[in-house]
Design a protein around this motif. Structure first.
Motif, mmCIF file in Angstrom:
data_model
loop_
_atom_site.group_PDB
_atom_site.id
_atom_site.type_symbol
_atom_site.label_atom_id
_atom_site.label_comp_id
_atom_site.label_asym_id
_atom_site.label_seq_id
_atom_site.Cartn_x
_atom_site.Cartn_y
_atom_site.Cartn_z
ATOM 1 N N ALA B 248 0.854 -1.188 0.000
ATOM 2 C CA ALA B 248 0.000 0.000 0.000
ATOM 3 C C ALA B 248 0.889 1.236 0.000
ATOM 4 C CB ALA B 248 -0.904 -0.010 1.224
ATOM 5 N N ALA B 249 0.402 2.309 -0.572
ATOM 6 C CA ALA B 249 1.136 3.579 -0.581
ATOM 7 C C ALA B 249 0.334 4.608 0.207
ATOM 8 C CB ALA B 249 1.350 4.046 -2.020
ATOM 9 N N ASP B 250 0.900 5.045 1.332
ATOM 10 C CA ASP B 250 0.236 6.061 2.150
ATOM 11 C C ASP B 250 0.664 7.438 1.689
ATOM 12 O OD1 ASP B 250 -1.150 4.247 3.794
ATOM 13 O OD2 ASP B 250 0.677 3.894 4.967
ATOM 14 N N THR B 256 -4.725 6.325 1.090
ATOM 15 C CA THR B 256 -3.896 5.146 0.852
ATOM 16 C C THR B 256 -4.239 4.600 -0.532
ATOM 17 O OG1 THR B 256 -3.810 4.584 3.191
ATOM 18 C CG2 THR B 256 -3.321 2.822 1.624
ATOM 19 N N ARG B 258 -3.969 1.556 -3.287
ATOM 20 C CA ARG B 258 -3.730 0.115 -3.427
ATOM 21 C C ARG B 258 -3.929 -0.251 -4.893
ATOM 22 N NH1 ARG B 258 -3.492 -2.835 1.474
ATOM 23 N NH2 ARG B 258 -2.349 -4.198 0.046
ATOM 24 N N TRP B 269 -8.102 4.371 -4.413
ATOM 25 C CA TRP B 269 -7.719 5.264 -3.315
ATOM 26 C C TRP B 269 -8.689 5.085 -2.165
ATOM 27 C CZ3 TRP B 269 -3.448 8.550 -3.806
ATOM 28 C CH2 TRP B 269 -2.879 8.594 -5.079
ATOM 29 N N TRP B 270 -8.107 4.878 -0.981
ATOM 30 C CA TRP B 270 -8.911 4.637 0.220
ATOM 31 C C TRP B 270 -8.681 5.760 1.220
ATOM 32 C CZ3 TRP B 270 -12.059 0.278 0.640
ATOM 33 C CH2 TRP B 270 -11.874 -0.691 -0.342
ATOM 34 N N ARG B 271 -9.727 6.051 1.982
ATOM 35 C CA ARG B 271 -9.599 7.021 3.067
ATOM 36 C C ARG B 271 -10.583 6.635 4.163
ATOM 37 N NH1 ARG B 271 -11.102 13.303 3.736
ATOM 38 N NH2 ARG B 271 -9.162 14.031 4.680
#
Lengths: 172, 414
Positions: B248-250, B256, B258, B269-271
């Motif tokens: 994962a890339a923060d 984040t 994925r 993109w996750w938040r």
């Protein structure tokens, strides 16, 4: 055209998923819409596949699915062209070109006259010619895609070819 | 095969090769199919009877999705609405409300007649980036003639989920009130519009996506519930069917990134545990627009966040607003060797797409390596301008008059 059996990981006994069908046939459907004169071939192809997605369970096999999408592309392009013609009649300003300048630049100079003649064909003749000489479909398949009888496919194709021959003769 | 046939095949092949495909074609198609399916699902009554619904949707001005804000930001007026009503002439006045998630108008009207095809409910929806889509559905839908209200909006199953939802549709004129009802019984009031000359009423209700709304209830003048419509959970997207690949890339802003590879390589993109956006990073379609033309950046911008993927080698991106102020974001190489740079940042503007902006990319030495201009979006509006329209019976704050950025209705208990 890409056959379903050509898709990696898909054996003849495994029905391809919607994603696989899309991957295999979406580019050719975009091109078909473009060759039929659609001003937004991508939109036509996406809408055709969206309709396939909604109806897939009712189709008897995946060959039927591809034929279904092909017929939808023909219908949508036809309707879109009809709409554009109406819009042009109601608007004084000239309509945008069906193809961009970049598009024309990409097509070899030697094809220009012939493609211009294809663009001038009556709608049915253009459909028959494109489906026959670009997709190499049988008369039956062309008839299914166009929603006409196989006999009239032969008529449209031969008249289209004759018109192209005349156009090239006149221009040369 | 004669010479003409050979030449024809070659010419058609040459022309066919000039038609590119959109990098996000699959995502757009699935979204479109989901919208059509959602229209069907939304019309299934609580009794779960299955009915066929005719919904014809035409993308009028593609603007959403990958790179849309860059390539097709502006909307030409009076294009979309006039084109829609040319094919589906209005019966009665149109109703315009604000879609709170996009801060753009939604225009609704009825078309057709009592016979032979019946009335149709039509809508024109605009995205924040300026793109519009329009469609019509037969109303009442086949098999649902005895019902009193029908949900017909395209938003229900949109993914990633919108922070504020807008439900709408048509209702019998006997319906005077609509409410969204949460799982614990809280009620969020909506509005019943009565457009002049229209055969049916139009209902609208907006509600926070996390409010837990499970159904809509429609009441008559005596306060009796005359229709219930279930609110289903959104369908999971195909991208999430399999687990992400690689690390994962923060990034800044609490985001984040994925990578998912099925059906296509996609950065999601996750938040805060919620997917908020995605970028397609499929080889061969990397950073290309609808015409196959290369673009330097694929931007997502909403809710105070701007993020996405940019051309490899980009080390910093500036988001420059029209007044000259800007926001910066550091860009980092993606950890999955997809050949892009990932970036994210925050902004404090009510609606950057309305004013237009520019993105400028810099390399590690601080030199500008690309820039991209996003034109100002003009919200669509019905033309000719509506004169004396019908009335609205608001059970709460009317969506139509709520200004951008104002608070959303909150649930209340009866």
């Amino acid at each position: 055209m890409i056959d379903i059996s050509d898709i990696p990981g898909v054996s003849s006994g495994t029905p391809p998923s919607f994603a696989e069908l899309f991957a295999a046939h979406h580019p050719s459907m975009v091109r078909l819409a473009g060759l039929l004169g659609a001003d937004d071939p991508e939109d036509i192809a996406q809408e055709a596949f969206a309709r396939l997605h909604a109806r897939r369970a009712r189709l008897r096999d995946d060959g039927a699915a591809v034929a279904y999408v092909r017929s939808i592309v023909c219908n949508l392009t036809r309707n879109r062209l009809r709409h554009l013609r109406l819009a042009r009649l109601r608007r004084p300003e000239p309509p945008p070109d069906a193809h961009s300048g970049e598009h024309h630049a990409l097509v070899a100079e030697r094809h220009r006259e012939l493609l211009a003649a294809v663009d001038r064909l009556p709608r049915r003749q253009r459909e028959a010619v494109v489906l026959r000489y670009w997709l190499d479909l049988s008369e039956r398949e062309i008839a299914d895609a166009m929603g006409v009888s196989p006999g009239s496919v032969k008529t449209h194709t031969s008249r289209g070819l004759a018109a192209l021959g005349r156009a090239l003769g006149e221009e040369s | 095969m004669n010479d003409l046939e050979e030449r024809l095949r070659a010419a058609l092949d040459a022309r066919a090769g000039t038609y590119g495909t959109a990098p996000d074609a699959y995502a757009r198609t699935v979204s479109r199919a989901r919208r059509t399916r959602r229209r069907r699902l939304a019309l299934i009554p609580v009794a779960a009877a299955v009915a066929a619904v005719t919904a014809v949707t035409v993308l009028l001005n593609a603007g959403g999705g990958s790179g849309a804000g860059i390539a097709t930001g502006a909307v030409e007026e009076p294009g979309p609405y006039r084109r829609s009503i040319a094919e589906n002439p209005p019966v009665g006045e149109p109703v315009t409300v604000r879609d709170p998630a996009e801060n753009r108008p939604v225009i609704m009207w009825f078309s057709g007649g009592a016979a032979p095809g019946g009335h149709r409910f039509c809508d024109l929806v605009q995205q924040a980036t300026g793109g519009t889509s329009s469609g019509c559905s037969k109303v009442p839908p086949a098999g649902h003639e005895r019902e009193n209200a029908w949900r017909l909006d395209p938003f229900h199953s949109r993914w990633p989920r919108r922070p504020v939802e807008l439900g709408y549709g048509a209702a019998r004129t006997s319906v005077t009130r609509v409410e969204a009802v949460t799982g614990d019984g809280a009620r969020i009031p909506g509005t019943v519009h009565r457009p002049g000359g229209a055969p049916l009423a139009v209902w609208t209700v907006s509600f926070p996506a996390d409010a837990g709304v499970t159904r809509f209830e429609f009441l008559d003048g005596d306060g009796r519930v005359v229709q219930r419509i279930r609110q289903d959970a959104p369908m999971p997207p195909p991208e999430l069917a399999k687990p992400p690949v690689g690390p994962a890339a923060d990034l800044p802003g609490g985001l984040t990134a994925r990578l998912y590879t099925d059906p296509e390589r996609t950065v999601v993109w996750w938040r805060g545990g919620e997917a908020v956006g995605m970028n397609l990073v499929e080889p061969g379609h990397l950073l290309t627009d609808l015409g196959g033309k290369e673009t330097p950046v694929d931007l997502r911008l909403h809710d105070g966040l701007w993020y996405g993927v940019a051309r490899a080698g980009t080390a910093r991106i500036a988001l420059v607003f029209r007044d000259g102020t800007s926001a910066d974001a550091v860009a980092v190489a993606d950890p999955w060797d997809s050949g892009v740079a990932l970036f994210s940042g925050t902004y404090r503007r009510p609606d950057p797409y309305l004013e237009g902006f520019q993105l400028v990319g810099y390399d590690a030495a601080g030199a500008e390596i690309w820039h991209d201009t996003v034109r100002a979006v003009t919200p669509v509006r019905p033309e000719p301008a509506p004169g004396a329209s019908g009335t609205s019976e608001a059970s709460g704050a009317p969506e139509a008059s709520r200004p951008a950025g104002s608070p959303q209705p909150t649930p209340s208990r009866r």
